[in-house]
Design a protein around this motif. Structure first.
Motif, short mmCIF file in Angstrom:
data_model
loop_
_atom_site.label_atom_id
_atom_site.label_comp_id
_atom_site.label_asym_id
_atom_site.label_seq_id
_atom_site.Cartn_x
_atom_site.Cartn_y
_atom_site.Cartn_z
N MET A 1 4.28 -9.83 -11.91
CA MET A 1 4.56 -7.35 -12.06
C MET A 1 3.81 -6.77 -10.69
O MET A 1 2.42 -7.39 -10.17
CB MET A 1 3.52 -6.72 -13.17
N ALA A 2 4.89 -5.80 -9.74
CA ALA A 2 4.76 -5.72 -8.72
C ALA A 2 3.28 -4.20 -8.96
O ALA A 2 2.45 -3.62 -10.52
CB ALA A 2 5.21 -4.59 -8.33
N ASP A 3 2.42 -3.54 -8.31
CA ASP A 3 0.74 -2.90 -8.63
C ASP A 3 2.28 -1.68 -8.77
O ASP A 3 2.71 -1.58 -7.44
CB ASP A 3 0.60 -2.97 -6.66
N PRO A 4 1.80 -0.72 -9.76
CA PRO A 4 2.46 0.29 -9.48
C PRO A 4 2.05 1.58 -8.28
O PRO A 4 1.09 1.26 -7.67
CB PRO A 4 1.31 1.24 -11.20
N ILE A 5 2.52 2.21 -8.15
CA ILE A 5 2.68 2.98 -7.44
C ILE A 5 2.09 4.60 -7.62
O ILE A 5 3.04 5.05 -8.77
CB ILE A 5 3.62 3.85 -5.80
N LYS A 14 -4.68 0.67 -7.39
CA LYS A 14 -5.21 -0.43 -8.29
C LYS A 14 -5.46 -0.51 -9.32
O LYS A 14 -6.23 0.73 -9.55
CB LYS A 14 -6.98 -0.66 -7.15
N ARG A 15 -6.54 -1.62 -10.21
CA ARG A 15 -6.88 -1.92 -11.29
C ARG A 15 -7.96 -2.25 -10.49
O ARG A 15 -8.99 -1.75 -9.60
CB ARG A 15 -6.50 -3.37 -11.45
N GLY A 16 -8.77 -1.34 -11.76
CA GLY A 16 -10.58 -0.76 -12.53
C GLY A 16 -10.72 -0.19 -13.17
O GLY A 16 -10.43 -0.19 -14.37
N VAL A 17 -11.71 -0.06 -13.27
CA VAL A 17 -12.24 1.31 -14.84
C VAL A 17 -12.84 2.15 -14.47
O VAL A 17 -13.58 2.02 -13.16
CB VAL A 17 -13.16 0.25 -15.47
N GLY A 35 -7.70 0.58 -16.38
CA GLY A 35 -6.50 1.17 -15.82
C GLY A 35 -6.35 1.09 -14.70
O GLY A 35 -6.80 0.55 -13.69
N TRP A 36 -4.77 1.23 -14.33
CA TRP A 36 -5.07 1.73 -12.51
C TRP A 36 -5.23 2.60 -12.18
O TRP A 36 -4.91 4.22 -12.57
CB TRP A 36 -3.26 1.25 -11.87
N TYR A 37 -5.80 2.86 -10.78
CA TYR A 37 -5.92 4.12 -10.63
C TYR A 37 -5.92 4.36 -9.50
O TYR A 37 -5.96 3.30 -8.02
CB TYR A 37 -7.79 4.23 -10.24
N GLU A 43 -5.35 10.21 -10.52
CA GLU A 43 -4.08 10.56 -10.93
C GLU A 43 -4.60 8.21 -11.58
O GLU A 43 -5.14 7.81 -10.59
CB GLU A 43 -2.75 9.86 -9.94
N SER A 44 -4.56 7.85 -12.73
CA SER A 44 -4.21 7.18 -13.41
C SER A 44 -3.50 6.75 -13.49
O SER A 44 -2.32 7.76 -15.07
CB SER A 44 -5.60 6.73 -13.97
N ILE A 45 -3.88 5.33 -14.32
CA ILE A 45 -1.78 4.80 -15.40
C ILE A 45 -2.36 3.50 -16.26
O ILE A 45 -2.92 3.01 -15.72
CB ILE A 45 -0.30 3.99 -14.23
N HIS A 46 -2.32 4.03 -17.34
CA HIS A 46 -2.94 2.96 -18.35
C HIS A 46 -1.47 2.25 -19.01
O HIS A 46 -0.61 2.79 -19.22
CB HIS A 46 -3.83 4.05 -18.62
#
Ligand SMILES: [Zn+2]
Length: 84
Positions: A1-5, A14-17, A35-37, A43-46
């Motif tokens: 799966m590609a990294d989200p933009i 980037k993945r992180g906490v 999540g993705w930060y 902005e963050s995507i969970h």
């Protein structure tokens, strides 16, 4: 799966906490939310998996609330619209 933009800045996320605080009634808890930060903005995507973490924390808060069985004084923040 590609990294989200990032939808805001177009930056690869980037993945992180990051610390997140959730509250339920008068209880609150801070925990590390995965999540993705975005580096450039807040902005963050969970994903569904990430949201399980916050779900679990919320359930823990609810359980704590139940255990304490607080006597709720009848304090109303505002007038309740009861007139029809
Ligand atoms: Zn961004």
């Amino acid at each position: 799966m590609a990294d989200p933009i990032c939808p805001e800045t177009g930056t690869p996320m980037k993945r992180g906490v990051a610390p997140m605080t959730i509250s339920y009634k008068d209880q609150s808890a801070t925990f590390e939310m995965p999540g993705w930060y975005c580096d450039k903005c807040s902005e963050s995507i969970h994903t569904g998996e990430d949201l399980k973490v916050s779900d679990q924390m919320l359930n823990r808060l609810k359980a704590q609330q139940k255990r304490q069985r607080p006597v709720q004084p009848a304090t109303t923040a505002g007038p309740t619209p009861s007139s029809r």
